[in-house]
Design an enzyme around this catalytic site. Structure first.
Site, PDB file in Angstrom:
ATOM      1  N   CYS A 146     -95.868   7.738 -25.362  1.00 41.75           N
ATOM      2  CA  CYS A 146     -95.400   7.545 -23.981  1.00 41.75           C
ATOM      3  C   CYS A 146     -96.555   7.334 -23.016  1.00 41.75           C
ATOM      4  CB  CYS A 146     -94.522   8.717 -23.537  1.00 41.75           C
ATOM      5  SG  CYS A 146     -93.104   8.976 -24.623  1.00 41.75           S
TER       6      CYS A 146
ATOM      7  N   GLY B 154     -87.796   0.901 -19.781  1.00 40.55           N
ATOM      8  CA  GLY B 154     -88.937   1.448 -19.059  1.00 40.55           C
ATOM      9  C   GLY B 154     -89.820   2.256 -19.992  1.00 40.55           C
ATOM     10  N   GLY B 155     -90.965   2.683 -19.485  1.00 43.70           N
ATOM     11  CA  GLY B 155     -91.838   3.562 -20.251  1.00 43.70           C
ATOM     12  C   GLY B 155     -92.853   2.821 -21.100  1.00 43.70           C
TER      13      GLY B 155
ATOM     14  N   VAL C 178     -95.192   3.156 -25.051  1.00 41.50           N
ATOM     15  CA  VAL C 178     -94.887   3.063 -26.479  1.00 41.50           C
ATOM     16  C   VAL C 178     -94.359   4.396 -27.018  1.00 41.50           C
ATOM     17  CG1 VAL C 178     -97.252   3.664 -27.208  1.00 41.50           C
ATOM     18  CG2 VAL C 178     -95.788   2.296 -28.720  1.00 41.50           C
TER      19      VAL C 178
ATOM     20  N   VAL D  80     -82.227   8.034 -25.477  1.00 41.39           N
ATOM     21  CA  VAL D  80     -83.027   9.228 -25.708  1.00 41.39           C
ATOM     22  C   VAL D  80     -83.131   9.484 -27.212  1.00 41.39           C
ATOM     23  CG1 VAL D  80     -81.020  10.777 -25.550  1.00 41.39           C
ATOM     24  CG2 VAL D  80     -83.307  11.658 -25.029  1.00 41.39           C
TER      25      VAL D  80
ATOM     26  N   LEU E 293     -87.543   9.655 -23.733  1.00 40.49           N
ATOM     27  CA  LEU E 293     -86.484   9.002 -22.958  1.00 40.49           C
ATOM     28  C   LEU E 293     -86.987   7.678 -22.425  1.00 40.49           C
ATOM     29  CD1 LEU E 293     -84.275  10.914 -20.427  1.00 40.49           C
ATOM     30  CD2 LEU E 293     -85.258   8.733 -19.773  1.00 40.49           C
ATOM     31  N   GLY E 294     -86.193   6.657 -22.585  1.00 36.04           N
ATOM     32  CA  GLY E 294     -86.514   5.346 -22.030  1.00 36.04           C
ATOM     33  C   GLY E 294     -85.224   4.580 -21.818  1.00 36.04           C
TER      34      GLY E 294
END
Length: 218
Positions: free
Chosen positions: A182, A63-64, A66, A165, A152-153
């Site tokens: 992000c 998720g997330g 760059v 993380v 965090l992703g």
């Protein structure tokens, strides 16, 4: 501890482990540092990658948006069976962030969460202040006066986690200026060195590893 590890090889290994792990496989925690690389999340927008230059960009399934990984950053990949652990994704994210907060506290730094923006932030004016963030920030900017020190992703597949993380320890921070970290234009990125904490990568990695093991336990 994996030490210095190629990002794409590590990504492939943790995805394969997750896809093939039997129900009784023990959880694992991989801690490493990567050569310079930008990694893009599933929903990542190309326009958040401003000027990658000679640093490769890798599309991932986390998720997330760059982010950047490079030498001097501790990257931790918990490979956790959430069903066996007994908690859900939202609590898993909370526990990841709590492990980072406790790691920073170990070094005398006060970290902060920002609602709706996973990761951990510090006050740029006083990263050692214990004062809590108070309400909406002036001008409607939730990052005003803050720098991001941990990103965090995650990905969850078959109730099992991978990705994880990253904590900035003592890096060349220039590559963060080549992206909207992000997905947030102008978000300042810092590391422990920038805010006056001198610590070896190995020590930071060991502390974060211990905190993750403690906080991710059922």
């Amino acid at each position: 501890m994996l030490g210095r590890a190629d990002y794409q090889a590590t990504f492939a290994a943790m995805r394969q482990f997750t896809q093939e792990r039997p129900a009784d496989a023990p959880d694992r925690l991989w801690v490493c540092e990567h050569p310079p690389v930008f990694t893009q999340g599933l929903a990542g927008r190309q326009d958040h990658i401003l000027l990658p230059g000679d640093i490769p960009v890798v599309q991932t399934d986390r998720g997330g948006q760059v982010t950047y990984h490079g030498p001097g950053q501790v990257v931790a990949y918990p490979l956790v069976d959430l069903r066996r652990a007994g908690y859900y994704v939202k609590e898993y994210v909370y526990r990841l962030e709590e492990a980072v907060l406790r790691t920073l506290a170990h070094f005398g730094v006060t970290g902060h969460r920002v609602a709706g923006a996973p990761g951990i932030y510090v006050r740029l004016d006083d990263p050692f202040s214990h004062a809590a963030l108070a309400g909406p920030q002036p001008g409607g900017d939730p990052f005003r006066g803050l720098g991001k020190i941990a990103a965090l992703g995650i990905k969850v597949s078959r109730h099992c986690t991978y990705h994880g993380v990253s904590l900035n320890v003592a890096m060349d921070l220039e590559p963060f200026t080549r992206i909207n970290p992000c997905g947030y234009a102008g978000l300042k990125t810092v590391d422990l060195s920038t805010i006056g904490v001198s610590v070896a990568w190995d020590e930071a990695a060991q502390v974060l590893g211990r905190k993750l093991v403690a906080f991710l336990a059922p």
